[in-house]
Motif scaffolding. Structure first.
Motif, PDB file in Angstrom:
ATOM      1  N   ASP A 139       0.917  -1.190  -0.012  1.00 14.08           N
ATOM      2  CA  ASP A 139       0.092  -0.011  -0.006  1.00 14.08           C
ATOM      3  C   ASP A 139       0.674   1.292   0.039  1.00 14.08           C
ATOM      4  OD1 ASP A 139      -2.288   1.779   0.291  1.00 14.08           O
ATOM      5  OD2 ASP A 139      -1.995   1.801   2.512  1.00 14.08           O
ATOM      6  N   PRO A 157       0.332   4.928  -1.074  1.00 20.35           N
ATOM      7  CA  PRO A 157      -1.071   5.876  -1.499  1.00 20.35           C
ATOM      8  C   PRO A 157      -0.589   6.822  -2.591  1.00 20.35           C
ATOM      9  CG  PRO A 157      -0.754   5.612   0.891  1.00 20.35           C
ATOM     10  CD  PRO A 157       0.136   4.906   0.566  1.00 20.35           C
ATOM     11  N   ASP A 200      -4.506  -0.158  -6.067  1.00 20.78           N
ATOM     12  CA  ASP A 200      -5.048  -0.238  -4.569  1.00 20.78           C
ATOM     13  C   ASP A 200      -5.133  -1.558  -4.083  1.00 20.78           C
ATOM     14  OD1 ASP A 200      -6.823   1.320  -2.296  1.00 20.78           O
ATOM     15  OD2 ASP A 200      -7.964  -0.455  -2.804  1.00 20.78           O
ATOM     16  N   VAL A 244      -0.864  -1.709   4.922  1.00 17.34           N
ATOM     17  CA  VAL A 244      -1.668  -0.850   4.683  1.00 17.34           C
ATOM     18  C   VAL A 244      -1.530   0.355   5.768  1.00 17.34           C
ATOM     19  CG1 VAL A 244      -3.997   0.354   5.196  1.00 17.34           C
ATOM     20  CG2 VAL A 244      -3.661  -2.034   4.193  1.00 17.34           C
ATOM     21  N   ARG A 251      -5.644   6.589   6.638  1.00 16.38           N
ATOM     22  CA  ARG A 251      -6.891   6.088   6.199  1.00 16.38           C
ATOM     23  C   ARG A 251      -7.911   6.121   7.234  1.00 16.38           C
ATOM     24  NH1 ARG A 251      -7.268   2.273   1.698  1.00 16.38           N
ATOM     25  NH2 ARG A 251      -5.342   1.989   0.580  1.00 16.38           N
ATOM     26  N   HIS A 252      -9.067   6.456   6.934  1.00 13.48           N
ATOM     27  CA  HIS A 252     -10.307   6.477   7.804  1.00 13.48           C
ATOM     28  C   HIS A 252     -10.579   4.995   8.551  1.00 13.48           C
ATOM     29  CE1 HIS A 252     -14.049   7.323   9.759  1.00 13.48           C
ATOM     30  NE2 HIS A 252     -14.146   8.613   9.496  1.00 13.48           N
ATOM     31  N   HIS A 287     -13.862   3.162   7.040  1.00 17.29           N
ATOM     32  CA  HIS A 287     -14.016   2.595   5.719  1.00 17.29           C
ATOM     33  C   HIS A 287     -12.882   1.400   5.877  1.00 17.29           C
ATOM     34  CE1 HIS A 287     -14.751   6.769   3.727  1.00 17.29           C
ATOM     35  NE2 HIS A 287     -15.741   5.920   3.874  1.00 17.29           N
ATOM     36  N   LEU A 288     -11.700   1.625   6.336  1.00 21.32           N
ATOM     37  CA  LEU A 288     -10.735   0.452   6.441  1.00 21.32           C
ATOM     38  C   LEU A 288     -11.273  -0.778   7.095  1.00 21.32           C
ATOM     39  CD1 LEU A 288      -8.118  -0.610   5.801  1.00 21.32           C
ATOM     40  CD2 LEU A 288      -7.052   0.628   7.799  1.00 21.32           C
ATOM     41  N   GLU A 311     -13.505  -2.445   4.546  1.00 20.38           N
ATOM     42  CA  GLU A 311     -12.786  -3.019   3.314  1.00 20.38           C
ATOM     43  C   GLU A 311     -12.349  -4.102   3.792  1.00 20.38           C
ATOM     44  OE1 GLU A 311     -11.548   1.288   1.187  1.00 20.38           O
ATOM     45  OE2 GLU A 311     -10.401   0.477   2.785  1.00 20.38           O
ATOM     46  N   PHE A 370      -2.618  13.915   3.530  1.00 19.40           N
ATOM     47  CA  PHE A 370      -3.576  13.487   4.073  1.00 19.40           C
ATOM     48  C   PHE A 370      -4.027  14.250   5.369  1.00 19.40           C
ATOM     49  CE2 PHE A 370      -2.440  10.100   0.903  1.00 19.40           C
ATOM     50  CZ  PHE A 370      -3.469   9.715   0.486  1.00 19.40           C
ATOM     51  N   HIS A 398      -6.526   4.425  15.623  1.00 20.41           N
ATOM     52  CA  HIS A 398      -7.398   3.969  14.453  1.00 20.41           C
ATOM     53  C   HIS A 398      -8.038   2.415  14.607  1.00 20.41           C
ATOM     54  CE1 HIS A 398      -7.004   7.261  11.345  1.00 20.41           C
ATOM     55  NE2 HIS A 398      -7.595   7.910  12.431  1.00 20.41           N
TER      56      HIS A 398
END
Length: 323
Positions: free
Chosen positions: A69, A71, A85, A107, A112-113, A116-117, A120, A148, A162
């Motif tokens: 990953d 970005p 991705d 990752v 990353r939020h 969302h993660l 996913e 970001f 997170h």
């Protein structure tokens, strides 16, 4: 297969991807994508050919395919990564394979939020039939942090927060979650994972002390070090009676001469097949559970090297199907 709307109490160790990668008592091998060599900034990433090579690796006994990953493409870093991705790619590979584990390595969690993660990762968990392992890291490219909206010095704290949000999203139903950057109330994340959570692998230091890794990771992944140094690091991971799996990354330039002895390259070796087998057995005896081989620094075509690994190296560490 459990319902995507139901919490599971199954341990992550019961999932087929985890069991294929970490059968315990013997070491397995993984392969890093892209399967290309020679120019990390402009790798060959054609999807059709990459899928063929992953299928070849699966049939040849590799335990896992690892998806990076990165970005943003940062030109002065000299390594664009795998381009695609990792979650989109993992879904595509899940439909194109049946046994090989699919792991992210890793990752970049702080950018990353977490909701969302969480969604996913649980989605790929289901779509792959439990073959997905979620490797997480804090990243190493300052350009990405600024892009970001992340302060570089905050990465360690954001990483822990997170992961905590994700764990709560995976293990609760319709319960509020509050953290420094958000609040979820009256909502829920689905699907729920097949086990208590997708297997979480911490990759590198993640800016956390080893005690934190031992408590919060299902397995730990680190980079190549001299054997003696790696043995000390492994002993630290296994302190306090921890018996969770340990994996490491090895950059590989496979020599055409199978008798060639090992010489150092960045994060790995230039080595012939026979000496590589001896080194891998040393690591296995040391207690390493999985070695991820990266071919991007190699001087030979990756498909050629993959074929030789399957013929001469993988049979010593072959993975088995785990339904």
């Amino acid at each position: 297969m459990s319902s995507p709307f139901s919490l599971s109490d199954a341990p992550v160790t019961s999932l087929p991807g985890f069991r294929r990668m970490f059968p315990r008592g013997r070491m397995t091998l993984g392969i890093a994508l892209p399967l290309a060599a020679g120019d990390p900034e402009n790798p060959g990433v054609g999807i059709a050919r990459q899928v063929e090579l992953v299928q070849q690796a699966e049939a040849g006994g590799f335990a896992a395919a690892w998806l990076r990953d990165i970005p943003l493409r940062v030109s002065d870093f000299g390594d664009v990564g795998q381009v695609w991705d990792p979650f989109t790619y993992a879904g595509y590979l899940a439909a194109s394979t049946s046994e090989i584990a699919l792991a992210t390595g890793a990752v970049v969690l702080p950018v990353r939020h977490p909701l969302h993660l969480a969604k996913e990762a649980a989605s790929i968990d289901h779509l792959s039939g439990g073959r997905f392992l979620l490797g997480l890291a804090t990243g190493d490219r300052p350009t990405e942090y600024k892009a970001f909206g992340l302060e570089e010095g905050a990465r360690g704290d954001v990483f822990r927060e997170h992961l905590d949000v994700m764990n709560r999203a995976w293990t609760t139903e319709n319960q509020g979650i509050r953290w420094s950057k958000g609040r979820m109330w009256g909502g829920d994340i689905v699907p729920k994972p097949l086990a208590t959570r997708p297997p979480v692998l911490t990759v590198g230091s993640c800016l956390q002390p080893m005690e934190w890794h031992r408590e919060h990771a299902d397995a730990h992944v680190t980079y190549h070090r001299p054997l003696g140094t790696q043995q000390k690091y492994l002993a630290e991971w296994r302190a306090d009676g921890v018996d969770k799996p340990f994996a490491m990354n090895i950059a590989l330039d496979l020599h055409r001469d199978p008798e060639a002895e090992a010489g150092p390259i960045k994060f790995g070796w230039s080595v012939g097949a026979k000496a590589l087998v001896r080194i891998l057995h040393e690591l296995e005896d040391m207690g390493v559970d999985h070695c991820l081989l990266g071919l991007k620094r190699g001087s030979r075509p990756a498909d050629e090297v993959l074929g030789e690994l399957i013929e001469h190296v993988v049979p010593e560490f072959e993975a088995t199907a785990c339904s």
